[in-house]
Design a protein around this motif. Structure first.
Motif, PDB file in Angstrom:
ATOM      1  N   ALA A 360       1.151  -1.520  -0.631  1.00 50.33           N
ATOM      2  CA  ALA A 360      -0.055   0.263   0.153  1.00 50.33           C
ATOM      3  C   ALA A 360       0.607   1.274   0.053  1.00 50.33           C
ATOM      4  N   PRO A 361       0.610   2.072  -0.779  1.00 51.03           N
ATOM      5  CA  PRO A 361       1.014   3.468  -0.752  1.00 51.03           C
ATOM      6  C   PRO A 361       1.029   4.308   0.925  1.00 51.03           C
ATOM      7  N   GLU A 362       2.165   4.770   1.302  1.00 46.81           N
ATOM      8  CA  GLU A 362       2.230   5.265   2.513  1.00 46.81           C
ATOM      9  C   GLU A 362       2.252   6.550   2.684  1.00 46.81           C
ATOM     10  N   THR A 363       2.342   7.484   1.474  1.00 50.69           N
ATOM     11  CA  THR A 363       1.714   9.105   1.604  1.00 50.69           C
ATOM     12  C   THR A 363       1.209   9.192   0.218  1.00 50.69           C
ATOM     13  N   LEU A 367       1.335   7.930  -4.813  1.00 49.73           N
ATOM     14  CA  LEU A 367       0.931   8.436  -5.667  1.00 49.73           C
ATOM     15  C   LEU A 367       0.835   8.254  -7.379  1.00 49.73           C
ATOM     16  N   VAL A 368       1.636   9.985  -6.531  1.00 48.66           N
ATOM     17  CA  VAL A 368       1.555  10.667  -7.455  1.00 48.66           C
ATOM     18  C   VAL A 368       3.123  10.027  -8.761  1.00 48.66           C
ATOM     19  N   ARG A 369       3.999   9.506  -7.802  1.00 45.26           N
ATOM     20  CA  ARG A 369       5.121   9.097  -8.919  1.00 45.26           C
ATOM     21  C   ARG A 369       4.613   7.569  -8.363  1.00 45.26           C
ATOM     22  N   GLY A 371       2.416   7.240 -10.351  1.00 40.53           N
ATOM     23  CA  GLY A 371       1.424   7.741 -11.986  1.00 40.53           C
ATOM     24  C   GLY A 371       2.313   8.091 -12.337  1.00 40.53           C
ATOM     25  N   ASN A 372       3.713   8.910 -11.963  1.00 43.07           N
ATOM     26  CA  ASN A 372       4.031   9.509 -12.707  1.00 43.07           C
ATOM     27  C   ASN A 372       5.810   8.426 -13.818  1.00 43.07           C
ATOM     28  N   VAL A 373       5.351   7.646 -13.381  1.00 41.25           N
ATOM     29  CA  VAL A 373       6.449   6.516 -13.744  1.00 41.25           C
ATOM     30  C   VAL A 373       6.039   5.550 -14.388  1.00 41.25           C
ATOM     31  N   LEU A 374       4.964   4.898 -13.968  1.00 41.68           N
ATOM     32  CA  LEU A 374       3.554   4.136 -14.759  1.00 41.68           C
ATOM     33  C   LEU A 374       2.942   5.153 -15.882  1.00 41.68           C
ATOM     34  N   GLY A 375       3.203   6.040 -16.151  1.00 39.63           N
ATOM     35  CA  GLY A 375       2.235   6.761 -16.861  1.00 39.63           C
ATOM     36  C   GLY A 375       1.205   6.998 -17.490  1.00 39.63           C
ATOM     37  N   HIS A 376       0.183   6.741 -15.828  1.00 41.22           N
ATOM     38  CA  HIS A 376      -0.705   7.384 -15.943  1.00 41.22           C
ATOM     39  C   HIS A 376      -1.557   7.727 -14.948  1.00 41.22           C
ATOM     40  N   CYS A 377      -2.696   7.397 -14.525  1.00 45.46           N
ATOM     41  CA  CYS A 377      -3.198   8.969 -13.952  1.00 45.46           C
ATOM     42  C   CYS A 377      -3.334   8.398 -12.135  1.00 45.46           C
ATOM     43  N   VAL A 378      -2.953   7.658 -11.486  1.00 48.13           N
ATOM     44  CA  VAL A 378      -3.167   6.866 -10.230  1.00 48.13           C
ATOM     45  C   VAL A 378      -2.683   8.103  -9.203  1.00 48.13           C
ATOM     46  N   GLY A 379      -2.274   8.958 -10.013  1.00 49.88           N
ATOM     47  CA  GLY A 379      -2.088  10.381  -8.409  1.00 49.88           C
ATOM     48  C   GLY A 379      -3.209  11.266  -8.160  1.00 49.88           C
ATOM     49  N   SER A 380      -3.630  10.970  -9.408  1.00 42.82           N
ATOM     50  CA  SER A 380      -5.503  12.057  -9.043  1.00 42.82           C
ATOM     51  C   SER A 380      -6.145  11.507  -8.459  1.00 42.82           C
ATOM     52  N   TYR A 381      -6.065  10.267  -7.797  1.00 39.01           N
ATOM     53  CA  TYR A 381      -6.974   8.918  -6.807  1.00 39.01           C
ATOM     54  C   TYR A 381      -6.677   9.432  -5.525  1.00 39.01           C
ATOM     55  N   VAL A 382      -5.253  10.487  -4.883  1.00 34.51           N
ATOM     56  CA  VAL A 382      -5.769  11.047  -3.743  1.00 34.51           C
ATOM     57  C   VAL A 382      -6.451  11.125  -2.624  1.00 34.51           C
ATOM     58  N   GLU A 399      11.829  -8.853  -4.255  1.00 35.97           N
ATOM     59  CA  GLU A 399      13.135  -8.275  -4.337  1.00 35.97           C
ATOM     60  C   GLU A 399      13.237  -6.609  -5.027  1.00 35.97           C
ATOM     61  N   ASP A 400      12.176  -5.806  -5.443  1.00 33.48           N
ATOM     62  CA  ASP A 400      12.676  -4.360  -6.120  1.00 33.48           C
ATOM     63  C   ASP A 400      11.594  -3.856  -5.706  1.00 33.48           C
ATOM     64  N   LEU A 401      10.971  -3.756  -4.595  1.00 31.22           N
ATOM     65  CA  LEU A 401       9.663  -2.630  -4.298  1.00 31.22           C
ATOM     66  C   LEU A 401      10.002  -1.361  -4.924  1.00 31.22           C
ATOM     67  N   GLU A 402      11.234  -0.580  -5.097  1.00 37.53           N
ATOM     68  CA  GLU A 402      10.978   0.676  -5.475  1.00 37.53           C
ATOM     69  C   GLU A 402      10.417   0.670  -7.325  1.00 37.53           C
ATOM     70  N   HIS A 403      10.374  -0.673  -7.912  1.00 35.97           N
ATOM     71  CA  HIS A 403      10.581  -0.646  -8.757  1.00 35.97           C
ATOM     72  C   HIS A 403       8.598  -0.752  -9.873  1.00 35.97           C
ATOM     73  N   PRO A 404       7.977   0.399  -9.455  1.00 40.04           N
ATOM     74  CA  PRO A 404       6.235  -0.306  -9.407  1.00 40.04           C
ATOM     75  C   PRO A 404       6.644  -1.448 -11.457  1.00 40.04           C
ATOM     76  N   LEU A 405       5.100  -2.057 -10.799  1.00 34.95           N
ATOM     77  CA  LEU A 405       4.896  -2.471 -11.957  1.00 34.95           C
ATOM     78  C   LEU A 405       3.118  -2.669 -12.800  1.00 34.95           C
ATOM     79  N   VAL A 406       2.082  -2.728 -11.376  1.00 40.41           N
ATOM     80  CA  VAL A 406       1.505  -2.804 -12.246  1.00 40.41           C
ATOM     81  C   VAL A 406       0.534  -1.963 -10.838  1.00 40.41           C
TER      82      VAL A 406
END
Length: 453
Positions: A360-363, A367-369, A371-382, A399-406
């Motif tokens: 789950a996102p902590e902050t 969410l903004v990050r 959306g920026n990495v994956l190129g969609h609008c999840v940042g707007s779901y705050v 083994e790579d929790l910093e790399h967004p996938l889905v």
């Protein structure tokens, strides 16, 4: 004397058949030897009349030491069928039918083509593939196929006669029906939609308010057809896949124009025109992409409290991006407190799934990050997350929790969407992990965009 006379009659019959000029086909065994020859005396749109002359055999009782001649009459229309062996009628059994069809799998299409007319082409091979083996039966056999086709499945011939050749996925409500409409249990309006608009039969169903649903659907289909004529593009297939098959189930997926129209109190027809046709012709956006883009756009503008905004923007992507930039992701003290109060509930969904982990996102910035990495609008779901309307989760490699996938959204115990980079569906392994997650937490996925086509 009687046996001798009968033997002579049989030999005369063989000679008559061989010199008749009937179309024929030879059955060749695995050792390349001739087993016998089939002769087609007559073939109709609803059956056939054939002979099969076995080559003499000292080991095969069905062939006989003199070479048995078998005769078979198969009449689907009049439900008449019989078999004779050396002029004597025998039981229409699986064994006796199979004795007339000692052909290998390589011969099958040729045999059925030989028995078919122009009007029933495909009936026998298609029916054989369905009826030759059912349930746990491993080997398809001619005998059981012909018997089943004549008895419990005789409606196949009626459907083929009506030109309905692809009905493998359609529910047969009444196998003894006298018309395709009765066989499939369709209303008159549903049958009209099938004939006029080529709607898949599997779309239709019976149940409460069926007349109301039928009338609504045929009205929408007529409207879509008028738009196809106006814009010169075909959208009926997209419309059927994304919209109408859910009408009879009393719900719409969130990636449909009907869902958005009902959710945001918009005109269904106006939104269909915009998302399916105007966005394609003027902006080059497919229906599915337009619906997804518009869904974010209308949600953001609504949540931001806009009263006056363009509900059908000429440039959807530009309007969407502007709304996204204006969307408030910076929270005041009270809003941040609300966010943190939801965090514990959201983190209860965290789970390790083999090579993957769901977190789950902590902050809000997470969410903004994402959306920026994956190129969609999840940042707007705050706002949605803060208010408890949505739960947003991230699928990552363990083994790579910093790399967004889905990115995954949950609403009302349902996964409503799961998308990766640029709103592409998850890869196979990612999808399997998400489905395991859904099963673990008893979440429905039937409306999940990205997981269901």
């Amino acid at each position: 004397m009687g046996d001798l006379k009968k033997s002579e009659e049989v030999e005369r019959l063989k000679e008559k058949i061989k010199t008749s000029g009937y179309p024929k086909y030879e059955a060749i065994g695995y050792n390349k030897s001739l087993i016998g020859t089939m002769y087609v005396k007559e073939k109709m749109d609803y059956g056939f009349h054939v002979f099969f002359i076995h080559e003499p055999s000292k080991t095969n009782k069905l062939a006989g030491s003199q070479g048995i001649v078998s005769e078979m009459r198969y009449d689907l229309r009049n439900r008449s069928y019989w078999i004779k062996r050396n002029l004597k009628e025998v039981k229409f059994s699986e064994r006796n039918v199979d004795s007339m069809f000692p052909f290998t799998g390589e011969d099958r299409i040729s045999i059925f083509n030989l028995l078919s007319t122009e009007n029933n082409q495909g009936l026998y091979i298609d029916s054989f593939n369905r009826l030759g083996a059912i349930d746990k039966e491993r080997t398809r056999k001619y005998g059981r196929f012909f018997y089943r086709l004549m008895t419990d499945y005789s409606f196949y011939e009626l459907l083929y006669k009506a030109g309905i050749k692809d009905f493998s996925n359609h529910n047969v409500a009444n196998p003894k029906g006298r018309s395709p409409r009765e066989i499939f249990g369709l209303t008159k309006t549903q049958w009209k939609m099938y004939v006029k608009f080529n709607v898949q039969l599997s779309v239709f169903s019976r149940g409460p308010n069926i007349e109301q649903k039928d009338n609504k659907l045929i009205n929408l289909l007529t409207y879509v057809k008028s738009l196809e004529d106006e814009f010169g593009i075909s959208k009926m297939t997209d419309f059927e896949k994304l919209e109408i098959k859910y009408l009879y189930r009393d719900y719409y997926r969130n990636d449909s124009a009907m869902y958005l129209a009902n959710t945001y109190n918009l005109s269904e027809k106006r939104l269909i025109r915009y998302l399916y046709f105007e966005c394609d012709v003027s902006q080059g956006i497919s229906a599915r992409a337009a619906i997804r883009e518009y869904s974010d756009y209308i949600r953001m503008t609504t949540e931001m409290g806009y009263e006056r905004f363009d509900r059908y923007p000429k440039y959807l992507k530009t309007a969407h991006d502007i709304a996204s930039r204006n969307y408030n992701v910076k929270l005041n003290a009270k809003e941040l407190e609300e966010w943190n109060s939801r965090l514990a509930d959201n983190k209860a969904y965290e789970l390790t799934l083999g090579d993957y982990k769901i977190i789950a996102p902590e902050t809000p910035e997470d969410l903004v990050r994402e959306g920026n990495v994956l190129g969609h609008c999840v940042g707007s779901y705050v706002g949605s997350v803060r208010q408890g309307l949505s739960t947003i989760l991230f699928l990552r490699e363990r083994e790579d929790l910093e790399h967004p996938l889905v990115t995954i959204e949950i609403r009302n115990n349902q996964i409503t969407q799961a998308y990766g980079r640029s709103n592409y569906p998850p890869k196979k392994a990612e999808r399997e992990a998400i489905l395991k997650f859904a099963k673990k937490f008893e979440l429905s996925t039937r409306r999940a965009g990205g997981l269901n086509g």
